[in-house]
Design a protein around this motif. Sequence first.
Motif, PDB file in Angstrom:
ATOM      1  N   SER A   1      -1.364 -11.391  10.050  1.00  0.00           N
ATOM      2  CA  SER A   1      -2.519 -10.509  10.030  1.00  0.00           C
ATOM      3  C   SER A   1      -2.128  -9.172   9.420  1.00  0.00           C
ATOM      4  CB  SER A   1      -3.075 -10.296  11.442  1.00  0.00           C
ATOM      5  OG  SER A   1      -2.141  -9.565  12.212  1.00  0.00           O
ATOM      6  N   LEU A   2      -3.103  -8.577   8.760  1.00  0.00           N
ATOM      7  CA  LEU A   2      -2.958  -7.235   8.192  1.00  0.00           C
ATOM      8  C   LEU A   2      -3.961  -6.345   8.898  1.00  0.00           C
ATOM      9  CD1 LEU A   2      -2.011  -5.138   6.036  1.00  0.00           C
ATOM     10  CD2 LEU A   2      -3.826  -6.033   4.564  1.00  0.00           C
ATOM     11  N   LEU A   3      -3.469  -5.298   9.527  1.00  0.00           N
ATOM     12  CA  LEU A   3      -4.323  -4.325  10.197  1.00  0.00           C
ATOM     13  C   LEU A   3      -4.261  -3.012   9.432  1.00  0.00           C
ATOM     14  CD1 LEU A   3      -5.940  -3.140  12.651  1.00  0.00           C
ATOM     15  CD2 LEU A   3      -3.705  -2.674  13.708  1.00  0.00           C
ATOM     16  N   ILE A   4      -5.417  -2.502   9.069  1.00  0.00           N
ATOM     17  CA  ILE A   4      -5.508  -1.170   8.469  1.00  0.00           C
ATOM     18  C   ILE A   4      -6.169  -0.271   9.508  1.00  0.00           C
ATOM     19  CG2 ILE A   4      -6.397   0.233   6.569  1.00  0.00           C
ATOM     20  CD1 ILE A   4      -6.630  -2.333   4.916  1.00  0.00           C
ATOM     21  N   THR A   5      -5.466   0.732   9.952  1.00  0.00           N
ATOM     22  CA  THR A   5      -6.026   1.620  10.966  1.00  0.00           C
ATOM     23  C   THR A   5      -6.712   2.812  10.312  1.00  0.00           C
ATOM     24  OG1 THR A   5      -3.952   2.853  11.137  1.00  0.00           O
ATOM     25  CG2 THR A   5      -4.246   0.995  12.644  1.00  0.00           C
ATOM     26  N   ALA A   6      -7.696   3.364  11.029  1.00  0.00           N
ATOM     27  CA  ALA A   6      -8.404   4.566  10.575  1.00  0.00           C
ATOM     28  C   ALA A   6      -8.799   4.440   9.111  1.00  0.00           C
ATOM     29  CB  ALA A   6      -7.536   5.803  10.788  1.00  0.00           C
TER      30      ALA A   6
END
Lengths: 113, 116
Positions: free
Chosen positions: A73-78
């Motif tokens: 998984s790739l999480l991009i925050t804000a």
Amino acid sequence: SQQGEEDPQALSIQEGENATMNCSYKTSINNLQWYRQNSGRGLVHLILIRSNEREKHSGRLRVTLDTSKKSSSLLITASRAADTASYFCATDQVYSGNTPLVFGKGTRLSVIA
Amino acid sequence: EPEVTQTPSHQVTQMGQEVILRCVPISNHLYFYWYRQILGQKVEFLVSFYNNEISEKSEIFDDQFSVERPDGSNFTLKIRSTKLEDSAMYFCASTPGQGRGNQPQHFGDGTRLSIL
């Protein structure tokens, strides 16, 4: 069989929210990479995670790898409007024949300001 | 930051004609790649090239395709007799060493090939 399938196919979020994209694959891999592609442009490398790693961070990006589930998984925050792009995972398969990197179809991320 | 550059950005060609797509990889990179992306579909590997030889090629890279490094900087992809289904974005990429999947690939912005 398809290698490196991302989901969802498209994702639309508000600026400031987090975006999570998933990638599943079918055969054993050595490494997995994530790339970003802005409309009409080439692919830009984001993160490479090796098969013996479980998590990697780079700025606002967090990548996880679960080799037992054959998924990442790739999480991009804000998130920001500038994060609007397509995101692809690419796998380096252990038994790949003549194909060094296999790309998925990608997730189209839209970040609305 | 060094870039991979591709020319032209858009090529329109009649079916059956030969086309040459050009790439200038990053200067100290040794491995070069061509990929294709049909509109709305996944990026597909075509061929990798090292030391003036094809290193690997996919099933897509048939006898109609060839690659060449004619001088110290350019890397070209030739399609001898284009078909309608060759219409796609073609991306060049390079890596410093034997990339396969263990190092980031550096991509150009692509050439959009339109076959009429």
